[in-house]
Design a protein around this motif. Structure first.
Motif: not given
Length: 229
Positions: A94-105
């Motif tokens: 049910g997550a709407d989106d996913y971002l993997t570390k490290p990431f840019a602001s």
């Protein structure tokens, strides 16, 4: 948009909160899923930035519990795990989106703005209400063709009023919607900010009405609100 950051690294959590506040969001953070559950039970949040690798209950378990209770909060997951099965599992839960570390602001903010657009069924985050026009990504506003200067608190209160046109909003609700836990704002301060907004908006025909003993209401614009790409 009120945001809850769930991240056990205090430096990262504070940095994320400062980033989102600088972009015009109201952001608070907690360091565990258990504290997040307590915060969500006590207050309303629109978006949660959720780390998977939390102490105790992990982020995926928290997400599972929220969706089982039909909590509609938008969830952007953060994780150091980059395996495909982890991303798929989070989205399927049910997550709407996913971002993997490290990431840019800039990528984090872009994904959040895209999520907002999707949630509103919009192609952009530019909003219009009669002669008032706001670009939520750029944090800019205009009355007609004239730029409108709106400091952060005035901006946040105006957006909250725009999200609830024709509804009476108490000072208490306004404080809860626009103020973070570590930055108190009194109900008297709400009066000051609303007064400043009136000074700027009423010459263009936009009225914030005081409903005695209850709160404030943004009266219907003479032109229907709309969104432009």
């Amino acid at each position: 948009m009120r945001t809850l950051i769930v991240e056990d690294d205090p430096l990262l959590a504070d940095g994320l909160a400062q980033l989102l506040r600088g972009a015009g969001f109201t952001a608070d953070y907690v360091g565990s899923a258990e504290l997040a559950e307590a915060a969500l039970a006590a207050e309303k949040f629109d978006l949660m930035v959720l780390d998977i690798g939390l102490p105790g209950m992990d982020g995926l378990e928290l997400l599972t519990r929220l969706r089982a209770r039909h909590n509609p909060i938008h969830v952007l997951m953060l994780t150091a795990r980059d395996a495909l099965n982890e991303r798929v599992r989070g989205l399927n839960l049910g997550a709407d989106d996913y971002l993997t570390k490290p990431f840019a602001s800039v990528e984090l903010l872009a994904r959040i703005h895209a999520l907002i657009r999707r949630s509103r069924g919009q192609g952009s985050v530019r909003r219009e209400y009669g002669p008032l026009s706001l670009d939520e990504e750029a944090h800019r506003a205009w009355l007609g063709n004239q730029p409108l200067d709106l400091p952060q608190r005035e901006w946040a209160i105006l957006l909250f009023l725009l999200d609830n046109p024709g509804r009476v909003l108490s000072k208490e609700r306004i404080v809860a919607a626009v103020c973070t836990w570590d930055r108190d704002m009194s109900e008297n301060a709400v009066e000051v900010y609303v007064s400043r907004l009136r000074t700027k908006l009423e010459p263009a025909g936009l009225r914030i009405r005081t409903v005695r003993g209850l709160g404030y209401m943004l009266e219907d614009s003479p032109h229907a609100p709309k969104t432009t790409p």
